[in-house]
Design an enzyme around this catalytic site. Sequence first.
Site, short mmCIF file in Angstrom:
data_model
loop_
_atom_site.label_atom_id
_atom_site.label_comp_id
_atom_site.label_asym_id
_atom_site.label_seq_id
_atom_site.Cartn_x
_atom_site.Cartn_y
_atom_site.Cartn_z
N ASN A 29 42.49 38.67 28.76
CA ASN A 29 42.44 40.04 29.32
C ASN A 29 43.05 41.05 28.35
O ASN A 29 42.59 42.19 28.28
CB ASN A 29 43.14 40.09 30.68
N ARG A 73 67.74 37.52 38.05
CA ARG A 73 66.37 38.01 37.85
C ARG A 73 66.37 39.49 37.49
O ARG A 73 65.65 39.95 36.61
CB ARG A 73 65.57 37.77 39.13
N MET A 108 52.75 35.67 34.26
CA MET A 108 52.90 34.76 35.40
C MET A 108 54.35 34.72 35.86
O MET A 108 54.95 33.66 36.04
CB MET A 108 52.39 33.37 35.00
N ASN A 111 48.24 45.12 37.82
CA ASN A 111 48.10 43.67 37.67
C ASN A 111 46.64 43.29 37.92
O ASN A 111 46.00 43.84 38.80
CB ASN A 111 48.98 42.96 38.69
N HIS A 135 44.31 40.15 39.13
CA HIS A 135 44.51 38.91 39.88
C HIS A 135 43.15 38.29 40.19
O HIS A 135 42.22 39.00 40.61
CB HIS A 135 45.27 39.20 41.18
N GLU A 143 36.83 39.89 35.26
CA GLU A 143 38.14 40.49 34.99
C GLU A 143 38.09 41.30 33.70
O GLU A 143 38.69 42.38 33.60
CB GLU A 143 39.22 39.41 34.84
C1 GAR Z 1 43.71 35.63 34.60
O1 GAR Z 1 42.72 34.96 35.33
C2 GAR Z 1 44.54 36.50 35.52
O2 GAR Z 1 43.80 37.08 36.56
C3 GAR Z 1 45.51 35.48 36.07
O3 GAR Z 1 45.85 34.69 34.98
C4 GAR Z 1 44.75 34.65 34.07
C5 GAR Z 1 45.25 35.06 32.70
O4 GAR Z 1 44.25 34.87 31.73
N1 GAR Z 1 46.66 36.13 36.62
C6 GAR Z 1 47.24 35.73 37.75
O5 GAR Z 1 46.90 34.76 38.38
C7 GAR Z 1 48.40 36.61 38.19
N2 GAR Z 1 48.76 36.31 39.53
P1 GAR Z 1 44.40 35.53 30.30
O6 GAR Z 1 45.80 35.17 29.78
O7 GAR Z 1 43.32 34.87 29.49
O8 GAR Z 1 44.21 37.00 30.44
#
Ligand code: GAR
Length: 207
Positions: free
Chosen positions: A21, A72, A97, A114, A116, A181
Site C-alpha cells: 500500500n 503504550r 499492525m 487506516n 483495512h 486497496e
Molecule cells: C493490507 O491488506 C492492509 O489492509 C492490512 O494489512 C495489509 C498490509 O499490506 N491492514 C490491516 O489489516 C490493519 N488492520 P501491505 O503491507 O502490503 O500494504
Amino acid sequence: MPELQVSWRRLGVLVSGRGSNLQALIAAIGRRELEATIAVVISNVPGVAALDHAAAAGIETLVLPHTGWPRREAYDEALAEALHARNVEVVCLAGFMRRLSSRFLEVFQGPVLNVHPSLLPAFPGLDSPGQAVAHGVKVAGCTVHLVTAELDAGPIVAQTAVPVLPGDTGETLAARILVEEHRLLPAAVARVVAGGWRIDGRRFVDA
Ligand code: GAR
C-alpha cells in the site's frame, strides 16, 4: 470569492511489513493523482520490505520499535513527536499492525487514516479476509477510515466491494482485496488532503 481551503500535503506513512500500500501511494504521487509528499515512513518492525520501498523512492525512513517502552502511551507519544518533528500533517496507516491509543490522537491532532481489508464494521481486527470466508459472506472488500481510539471503527472515508468466489480461501480473497486497496487508499488520501470535508456524527461528509 471561493472560500480558501485548508489542504494538508505532508504525509507520514506508518508500516509494519510488506509495504504494497505504501508503494501504491508512492506511485499515485508519481502520477500526480495524489498531490502530497511523503515526509517520512515509520516502521515499528525493523528490516521490513516497506522500509526498502521507501528508501528506494528517496523517502526518509525511521524504525521505532514498539518493544521496551514502559507504557503504550509513551510509545505513542514518541511516534507522534517524530511525526511533528517532520511537520507531518496527515498520517496514513498502511499495514501498520499496531493499535494506536487515544494518546497518539491527542498528541498528533491531525487526520489519521487506516486501510483495512474488510467492509467495516464487518470483520475488524486480524485476518479479516479469513474471517469473511469462514463466515460465508458473499461480498467482502476494503475500507479506508479515519482512526479513532476504538479499533477499526472511525468514520468511513471510502469502501470498495469485492465478491467472494466459490473456493476462496483467506489468502486468495486477501489477494483480490489488496488489488482494490491499492486503488482505494491513494484516492481516499487524496480526498482527505484536498480538504472540504467534515465529520457529522460518525459520518465523513462534504463540508
Ligand atoms: C493490507 O491488506 C492492509 O489492509 C492490512 O494489512 C495489509 C498490509 O499490506 N491492514 C490491516 O489489516 C490493519 N488492520 P501491505 O503491507 O502490503 O500494504
